[in-house]
Write an enzyme that holds these catalytic residues in place. Structure first.
Site, PDB file in Angstrom:
ATOM      1  N   VAL A 129       0.787  -1.338   0.053  1.00 30.49           N
ATOM      2  CA  VAL A 129      -0.013   0.152   0.081  1.00 30.49           C
ATOM      3  C   VAL A 129       0.969   1.274   0.101  1.00 30.49           C
ATOM      4  O   VAL A 129       0.196   2.376  -0.498  1.00 30.49           O
ATOM      5  CB  VAL A 129      -0.943   0.007   1.367  1.00 30.49           C
ATOM      6  CG1 VAL A 129      -2.031  -1.144   1.234  1.00 30.49           C
ATOM      7  CG2 VAL A 129      -0.314   0.188   2.440  1.00 30.49           C
ATOM      8  N   SER A 183      -5.823   5.016  15.699  1.00 35.01           N
ATOM      9  CA  SER A 183      -5.186   4.340  16.882  1.00 35.01           C
ATOM     10  C   SER A 183      -5.381   5.346  18.224  1.00 35.01           C
ATOM     11  O   SER A 183      -4.933   6.460  17.798  1.00 35.01           O
ATOM     12  CB  SER A 183      -4.046   3.514  16.748  1.00 35.01           C
ATOM     13  OG  SER A 183      -3.526   3.354  17.882  1.00 35.01           O
ATOM     14  N   TYR A 197       4.251   5.750  14.713  1.00 34.32           N
ATOM     15  CA  TYR A 197       2.837   5.007  14.543  1.00 34.32           C
ATOM     16  C   TYR A 197       1.932   6.266  14.966  1.00 34.32           C
ATOM     17  O   TYR A 197       1.050   6.631  14.274  1.00 34.32           O
ATOM     18  CB  TYR A 197       2.730   3.759  15.540  1.00 34.32           C
ATOM     19  CG  TYR A 197       1.671   3.176  15.559  1.00 34.32           C
ATOM     20  CD1 TYR A 197       1.219   2.445  14.375  1.00 34.32           C
ATOM     21  CD2 TYR A 197       0.442   3.164  16.734  1.00 34.32           C
ATOM     22  CE1 TYR A 197       0.218   1.702  14.199  1.00 34.32           C
ATOM     23  CE2 TYR A 197      -0.519   2.505  16.509  1.00 34.32           C
ATOM     24  CZ  TYR A 197      -0.960   1.554  15.363  1.00 34.32           C
ATOM     25  OH  TYR A 197      -1.771   0.989  15.322  1.00 34.32           O
ATOM     26  N   SER A 236       1.968   9.578  15.213  1.00 35.55           N
ATOM     27  CA  SER A 236       2.039  10.484  14.161  1.00 35.55           C
ATOM     28  C   SER A 236       1.153  10.379  13.002  1.00 35.55           C
ATOM     29  O   SER A 236       0.427  10.755  12.387  1.00 35.55           O
ATOM     30  CB  SER A 236       3.660  11.014  13.837  1.00 35.55           C
ATOM     31  OG  SER A 236       4.440  11.496  15.037  1.00 35.55           O
ATOM     32  N   LYS A 281      -0.928   7.828  12.552  1.00 37.63           N
ATOM     33  CA  LYS A 281      -2.340   7.506  12.859  1.00 37.63           C
ATOM     34  C   LYS A 281      -3.278   8.776  13.049  1.00 37.63           C
ATOM     35  O   LYS A 281      -4.348   8.860  12.560  1.00 37.63           O
ATOM     36  CB  LYS A 281      -2.547   6.624  14.143  1.00 37.63           C
ATOM     37  CG  LYS A 281      -2.047   5.305  13.722  1.00 37.63           C
ATOM     38  CD  LYS A 281      -2.968   4.509  12.566  1.00 37.63           C
ATOM     39  CE  LYS A 281      -3.076   3.034  12.694  1.00 37.63           C
ATOM     40  NZ  LYS A 281      -3.618   2.701  11.551  1.00 37.63           N
ATOM     41  N   ALA A 300      -8.117  -4.540  19.544  1.00 41.55           N
ATOM     42  CA  ALA A 300      -8.582  -5.889  19.595  1.00 41.55           C
ATOM     43  C   ALA A 300      -7.343  -6.741  19.641  1.00 41.55           C
ATOM     44  O   ALA A 300      -6.271  -6.403  19.407  1.00 41.55           O
ATOM     45  CB  ALA A 300      -9.305  -6.021  18.332  1.00 41.55           C
ATOM     46  N   ALA A 301      -7.513  -8.023  19.685  1.00 39.16           N
ATOM     47  CA  ALA A 301      -6.539  -8.955  19.641  1.00 39.16           C
ATOM     48  C   ALA A 301      -5.859  -9.259  18.406  1.00 39.16           C
ATOM     49  O   ALA A 301      -6.783  -9.351  17.429  1.00 39.16           O
ATOM     50  CB  ALA A 301      -7.136 -10.228  20.361  1.00 39.16           C
ATOM     51  N   SER A 302      -4.753  -9.153  18.078  1.00 43.83           N
ATOM     52  CA  SER A 302      -4.041  -9.493  16.749  1.00 43.83           C
ATOM     53  C   SER A 302      -2.598  -9.273  17.113  1.00 43.83           C
ATOM     54  O   SER A 302      -2.257  -9.164  18.392  1.00 43.83           O
ATOM     55  CB  SER A 302      -4.384  -8.419  15.721  1.00 43.83           C
ATOM     56  OG  SER A 302      -3.422  -7.108  15.924  1.00 43.83           O
ATOM     57  N   ARG A 303      -1.903  -9.896  15.953  1.00 44.04           N
ATOM     58  CA  ARG A 303      -0.398  -9.883  16.300  1.00 44.04           C
ATOM     59  C   ARG A 303       0.297  -8.482  16.595  1.00 44.04           C
ATOM     60  O   ARG A 303       1.263  -8.677  17.074  1.00 44.04           O
ATOM     61  CB  ARG A 303       0.215 -10.514  14.734  1.00 44.04           C
ATOM     62  CG  ARG A 303       0.323  -9.509  13.884  1.00 44.04           C
ATOM     63  CD  ARG A 303       0.980 -10.128  12.548  1.00 44.04           C
ATOM     64  NE  ARG A 303       1.143  -9.353  11.481  1.00 44.04           N
ATOM     65  CZ  ARG A 303       1.823  -9.564  10.571  1.00 44.04           C
ATOM     66  NH1 ARG A 303       2.583 -10.783  10.394  1.00 44.04           N
ATOM     67  NH2 ARG A 303       1.916  -8.562   9.182  1.00 44.04           N
TER      68      ARG A 303
HETATM   69  P1  NAI Z   1      -2.436  -7.391  11.849  1.00 46.72           P
HETATM   70  O1  NAI Z   1      -0.967  -7.377  11.596  1.00 46.72           O
HETATM   71  O2  NAI Z   1      -2.962  -8.626  12.049  1.00 46.72           O
HETATM   72  O3  NAI Z   1      -2.776  -6.854  10.339  1.00 46.72           O
HETATM   73  C1  NAI Z   1      -2.312  -6.091   9.595  1.00 46.72           C
HETATM   74  C2  NAI Z   1      -2.301  -6.466   8.030  1.00 46.72           C
HETATM   75  O4  NAI Z   1      -1.553  -5.636   7.180  1.00 46.72           O
HETATM   76  C3  NAI Z   1      -1.222  -7.890   7.873  1.00 46.72           C
HETATM   77  O5  NAI Z   1      -1.775  -8.816   7.325  1.00 46.72           O
HETATM   78  C4  NAI Z   1      -0.093  -7.192   7.099  1.00 46.72           C
HETATM   79  O6  NAI Z   1       0.661  -8.223   6.348  1.00 46.72           O
HETATM   80  C5  NAI Z   1      -0.636  -6.311   6.291  1.00 46.72           C
HETATM   81  N1  NAI Z   1       0.383  -5.173   5.833  1.00 46.72           N
HETATM   82  C6  NAI Z   1       1.230  -4.728   6.435  1.00 46.72           C
HETATM   83  N2  NAI Z   1       1.987  -3.846   5.597  1.00 46.72           N
HETATM   84  C7  NAI Z   1       1.345  -3.859   4.364  1.00 46.72           C
HETATM   85  C8  NAI Z   1       1.655  -3.134   3.212  1.00 46.72           C
HETATM   86  N3  NAI Z   1       2.471  -2.320   3.213  1.00 46.72           N
HETATM   87  N4  NAI Z   1       0.613  -3.395   1.974  1.00 46.72           N
HETATM   88  C9  NAI Z   1      -0.203  -4.253   2.391  1.00 46.72           C
HETATM   89  N5  NAI Z   1      -0.436  -5.009   3.422  1.00 46.72           N
HETATM   90  C10 NAI Z   1       0.169  -4.739   4.619  1.00 46.72           C
HETATM   91  O7  NAI Z   1      -2.723  -6.191  12.510  1.00 46.72           O
HETATM   92  P2  NAI Z   1      -4.184  -5.532  13.137  1.00 46.72           P
HETATM   93  O8  NAI Z   1      -4.120  -5.506  14.453  1.00 46.72           O
HETATM   94  O9  NAI Z   1      -5.218  -6.505  12.461  1.00 46.72           O
HETATM   95  O10 NAI Z   1      -4.154  -4.332  12.620  1.00 46.72           O
HETATM   96  C11 NAI Z   1      -5.177  -3.791  11.514  1.00 46.72           C
HETATM   97  C12 NAI Z   1      -5.037  -2.064  11.500  1.00 46.72           C
HETATM   98  O11 NAI Z   1      -5.738  -1.770  12.606  1.00 46.72           O
HETATM   99  C13 NAI Z   1      -3.654  -1.561  11.463  1.00 46.72           C
HETATM  100  O12 NAI Z   1      -3.664  -0.396  10.834  1.00 46.72           O
HETATM  101  C14 NAI Z   1      -3.469  -1.179  12.910  1.00 46.72           C
HETATM  102  O13 NAI Z   1      -2.551  -0.233  13.070  1.00 46.72           O
HETATM  103  C15 NAI Z   1      -4.766  -0.887  13.526  1.00 46.72           C
HETATM  104  N6  NAI Z   1      -5.165  -0.799  14.718  1.00 46.72           N
HETATM  105  C16 NAI Z   1      -5.109  -2.018  15.508  1.00 46.72           C
HETATM  106  C17 NAI Z   1      -5.189  -1.996  16.783  1.00 46.72           C
HETATM  107  C18 NAI Z   1      -5.480  -3.312  17.651  1.00 46.72           C
HETATM  108  O14 NAI Z   1      -5.675  -3.256  18.625  1.00 46.72           O
HETATM  109  N7  NAI Z   1      -5.223  -4.494  16.874  1.00 46.72           N
HETATM  110  C19 NAI Z   1      -5.522  -0.950  17.791  1.00 46.72           C
HETATM  111  C20 NAI Z   1      -5.565   0.357  16.972  1.00 46.72           C
HETATM  112  C21 NAI Z   1      -5.271   0.406  15.653  1.00 46.72           C
END
Ligand code: NAI
Length: 302
Positions: free
Chosen positions: A75, A153, A166, A168, A170, A198-201
């Site tokens: 992206v 976030s 991050y 900045s 967000k 939420a739970a994620s890696r």
């Molecule tokens: P995640 O690591 O499970 O999912 C993120 C996905 O984005 C991964 O599958 C990764 O391969 C993909 N990705 C990373 N860089 C990429 C790129 N340059 N081009 C295309 N794909 C790419 O993490 P999660 O938690 O599901 O995160 C989703 C979004 O939510 C992120 O923007 C994160 O910052 C945001 N977020 C998550 C929170 C949480 O509690 N899990 C809290 C606040 C924000």
């Protein structure tokens, strides 16, 4: 209650190979949307790539009887963003919905924040949102319809130690949505901001294990689906989602004080003496745009 249905709609979810993005994509597909599953498939800190991440979710959707195509672009490049949108147009003819969700983390105290880690994180979250949203927005304008989500976030909106890069990026997405809400208005393009937890890696080493087990991305997705539906008429709003809690966050402005007649420049000591009034957040106001703030200055503008 009118049913939220995406039959005939085309959705792009970036970073849909895991975590929140996967969950959003599955639910869009279950409710009839044709979905582009974008994922670069790298590590949590944005190293490497693997087409398996996107492919797996496409297979899951197909197994449920839904329609989806994979895309493996980054992206964070203009070419990547254009390819993602072209994937949607080639496969399904248009883009109705874009969820900017792809994300990485490279945390560290600010005095140790090297340029490489700053650029990588700002690149994926902020420039990534630019690179994908621009071609999608152009298509949405042509079609007179669009729903866009910026995933921000609490780290950016409220603060969190060790996440200057991050946070900045967000926080910038909130400003981005504040502009798109105006530029998309005439074309029925709504841009809203998701503040998930939420739970994620990304959170496995941050959340306590008992909460990690309960804070499923599934709690976030219904909010995303509503904000991407035809029924949602709001634009430029920021909504928190954690477990079953949903609330609005907004940038509000306190009542302030007037220390001049509009000609005399106040002394710094006057600022100091009036600091409590300047700092007050009693009865705060929400300004829906920059110019609305001028209403507060009316005694000075006579
Ligand atoms: P995640 O690591 O499970 O999912 C993120 C996905 O984005 C991964 O599958 C990764 O391969 C993909 N990705 C990373 N860089 C990429 C790129 N340059 N081009 C295309 N794909 C790419 O993490 P999660 O938690 O599901 O995160 C989703 C979004 O939510 C992120 O923007 C994160 O910052 C945001 N977020 C998550 C929170 C949480 O509690 N899990 C809290 C606040 C924000």
């Amino acid at each position: 209650m009118s049913k939220i249905d995406f039959t005939g709609r085309v959705a792009i979810v970036t970073g849909a190979g895991s975590g929140l993005g996967r969950c959003h994509a599955l639910e869009f597909a279950k409710r009839g949307a044709k979905v582009v599953i974008n994922d670069l498939g790298g590590t949590r800190d944005g190293v490497g790539s693997d087409s398996a991440a996107a492919n797996k979710v496409v297979e899951e959707i197909k197994a449920l009887g839904g329609e989806a195509v994979p895309n493996y672009d980054n992206v964070a490049t203009v070419k990547g963003g254009e390819n993602i949108v072209r994937t949607a147009i080639d496969a399904f003819g248009k883009v109705d919905i874009l969820v900017n969700n792809a994300g990485i983390l490279r945390d560290g105290a600010f005095h140790k924040m090297e340029e490489e880690n700053w650029d990588a994180v700002v690149g994926v979250h902020l420039k990534g949102a630019y690179c994908v949203t621009r071609p999608a927005f152009i298509n949405m304008r042509e079609n007179g319809y669009g729903r866009i989500i910026m995933t921000t976030s609490g780290a950016g909106l409220f603060g969190n130690f060790g996440q200057s890069n991050y946070a900045s990026a967000k926080m910038a997405l909130a400003g981005f949505a504040n502009v798109l809400k105006f530029e998309g208005a005439k074309y029925n393009i709504k841009t809203n901001v998701l503040i998930p937890l939420a739970a994620s890696r990304l959170t496995e080493d941050v959340l306590p294990p008992d909460l990690f087990a309960r804070m499923k991305p599934d709690f976030i997705t219904p909010l995303v689906l509503y904000m991407c539906s035809e029924q949602c008429e709001d634009s430029g709003v920021m909504i928190n989602a954690i477990l079953g809690y949903y609330s609005r966050s907004a940038i509000m402005t306190g009542p302030g004080t007037i220390l001049s007649d509009g000609e005399r420049i106040p002394a710094p000591e006057e600022i100091m003496e009036n600091w409590d009034k300047i700092m007050s957040l009693e009865n705060p106001k929400y300004f829906d745009q920059l110019m609305t703030m001028f209403g507060e200055l009316s005694p000075l503008l006579k």
